[in-house]
Scaffold this motif. Structure first.
Motif, PDB file in Angstrom:
ATOM      1  N   ARG A 111      39.930 -62.765 -78.244  1.00  0.00           N
ATOM      2  CA  ARG A 111      39.726 -61.517 -79.023  1.00  0.00           C
ATOM      3  C   ARG A 111      40.065 -60.371 -78.429  1.00  0.00           C
ATOM      4  O   ARG A 111      39.680 -60.057 -77.138  1.00  0.00           O
ATOM      5  CB  ARG A 111      38.135 -61.744 -79.177  1.00  0.00           C
ATOM      6  N   PHE A 112      40.732 -59.526 -79.065  1.00  0.00           N
ATOM      7  CA  PHE A 112      41.219 -58.398 -78.901  1.00  0.00           C
ATOM      8  C   PHE A 112      40.838 -57.236 -79.746  1.00  0.00           C
ATOM      9  O   PHE A 112      40.473 -57.486 -80.703  1.00  0.00           O
ATOM     10  CB  PHE A 112      42.782 -58.215 -78.660  1.00  0.00           C
ATOM     11  N   TRP A 151      43.709 -59.698 -67.499  1.00  0.00           N
ATOM     12  CA  TRP A 151      44.259 -60.687 -68.068  1.00  0.00           C
ATOM     13  C   TRP A 151      44.276 -62.104 -67.268  1.00  0.00           C
ATOM     14  O   TRP A 151      44.005 -63.242 -67.848  1.00  0.00           O
ATOM     15  CB  TRP A 151      45.780 -60.151 -68.120  1.00  0.00           C
ATOM     16  N   VAL A 152      44.468 -62.010 -65.771  1.00  0.00           N
ATOM     17  CA  VAL A 152      44.426 -63.092 -64.958  1.00  0.00           C
ATOM     18  C   VAL A 152      43.162 -63.623 -64.942  1.00  0.00           C
ATOM     19  O   VAL A 152      42.878 -64.953 -65.199  1.00  0.00           O
ATOM     20  CB  VAL A 152      44.937 -62.808 -63.667  1.00  0.00           C
ATOM     21  N   ARG A 153      42.144 -62.755 -64.745  1.00  0.00           N
ATOM     22  CA  ARG A 153      40.571 -63.170 -64.716  1.00  0.00           C
ATOM     23  C   ARG A 153      40.423 -64.082 -65.912  1.00  0.00           C
ATOM     24  O   ARG A 153      39.392 -64.913 -65.783  1.00  0.00           O
ATOM     25  CB  ARG A 153      39.745 -61.977 -64.423  1.00  0.00           C
ATOM     26  N   GLN A 154      40.530 -63.350 -67.212  1.00  0.00           N
ATOM     27  CA  GLN A 154      40.037 -64.186 -68.299  1.00  0.00           C
ATOM     28  C   GLN A 154      40.846 -65.477 -68.621  1.00  0.00           C
ATOM     29  O   GLN A 154      40.135 -66.424 -68.845  1.00  0.00           O
ATOM     30  CB  GLN A 154      40.232 -63.235 -69.282  1.00  0.00           C
ATOM     31  N   ASN A 205      43.804 -45.717 -78.157  1.00  0.00           N
ATOM     32  CA  ASN A 205      45.268 -46.050 -77.568  1.00  0.00           C
ATOM     33  C   ASN A 205      45.129 -47.337 -76.399  1.00  0.00           C
ATOM     34  O   ASN A 205      45.978 -47.428 -75.493  1.00  0.00           O
ATOM     35  CB  ASN A 205      46.118 -45.076 -77.101  1.00  0.00           C
ATOM     36  N   LYS A 206      43.826 -47.842 -76.111  1.00  0.00           N
ATOM     37  CA  LYS A 206      43.676 -48.781 -74.926  1.00  0.00           C
ATOM     38  C   LYS A 206      43.166 -50.123 -75.765  1.00  0.00           C
ATOM     39  O   LYS A 206      42.384 -50.344 -76.765  1.00  0.00           O
ATOM     40  CB  LYS A 206      42.766 -48.410 -74.279  1.00  0.00           C
ATOM     41  N   ILE A 219      38.701 -53.292 -70.609  1.00  0.00           N
ATOM     42  CA  ILE A 219      39.724 -53.034 -71.090  1.00  0.00           C
ATOM     43  C   ILE A 219      40.842 -53.991 -70.418  1.00  0.00           C
ATOM     44  O   ILE A 219      40.641 -54.463 -69.084  1.00  0.00           O
ATOM     45  CB  ILE A 219      40.152 -51.507 -70.247  1.00  0.00           C
ATOM     46  N   LEU A 220      41.927 -54.176 -71.011  1.00  0.00           N
ATOM     47  CA  LEU A 220      42.779 -55.158 -70.654  1.00  0.00           C
ATOM     48  C   LEU A 220      43.793 -54.473 -69.525  1.00  0.00           C
ATOM     49  O   LEU A 220      44.595 -53.806 -69.972  1.00  0.00           O
ATOM     50  CB  LEU A 220      43.495 -55.718 -71.754  1.00  0.00           C
TER      51      LEU A 220
END
Length: 148
Positions: free
Chosen positions: A12-13, A38-41, A18-19, A32-33
């Motif tokens: 889910r995003f 991204w790797v951790r998730q 703008n973040k 915050i992505l």
């Protein structure tokens, strides 16, 4: 975001100011992505869905003290008795995994005493089992599945 060397997962995003943020199912909030996030998730989802670890035993981004310095680990999985089963150190995909990375997780493990270590940049994954008696780690092909 870059495609990683993990199975495909749905996330889910949300976007604000703008973040882009991604929902962290462990912390139960949007974060915050960033490339490392991204790797951790992906790693968290892999441990839950592919290795069978219960969410209730997973902890993300907590502080620990190492040699009087405040540090943050990426992912820890506990055993049901409260001891630590696994520490995961996540790096952004563009960060090469090298001896420094292993030294970092080994320093964390002096405090945490995990049985298993995992280091990943999302593209390359390394797994180790601690040999406390001989003060070394042995590389593994895989991290073991959850066995309760």
């Amino acid at each position: 975001m870059q495609e990683l060397n993990f199975p495909k997962f749905s996330f889910r995003f949300k976007s604000s100011e703008n973040k882009i943020s991604i929902f962290d199912s462990i912390r139960k909030k949007f974060v915050i992505l960033q490339p490392e996030e991204w790797v951790r998730q992906h790693c968290v989802q892999y441990l839950i869905h592919n290795k069978g670890y219960p969410k209730s035993l997973i902890n993300v981004e907590k502080e620990l003290i190492v040699n009087s310095l405040r540090k943050r680990y990426d992912i820890v999985i506990y055993n049901s008795n409260g001891s630590i089963h696994l520490i995961v150190e996540c790096k952004a995909p563009k960060i090469a995994i090298n001896q420094d990375t292993f030294d970092q997780i080994a320093r964390y493990n002096l405090e945490l005493n995990a049985t298993y270590l995992m280091v990943t940049n999302g593209l390359n994954h390394y797994y180790c089992q601690m040999d406390f008696e001989n003060e070394r780690y042995n590389f593994l092909k895989e991290i073991p599945d959850y066995s309760g």
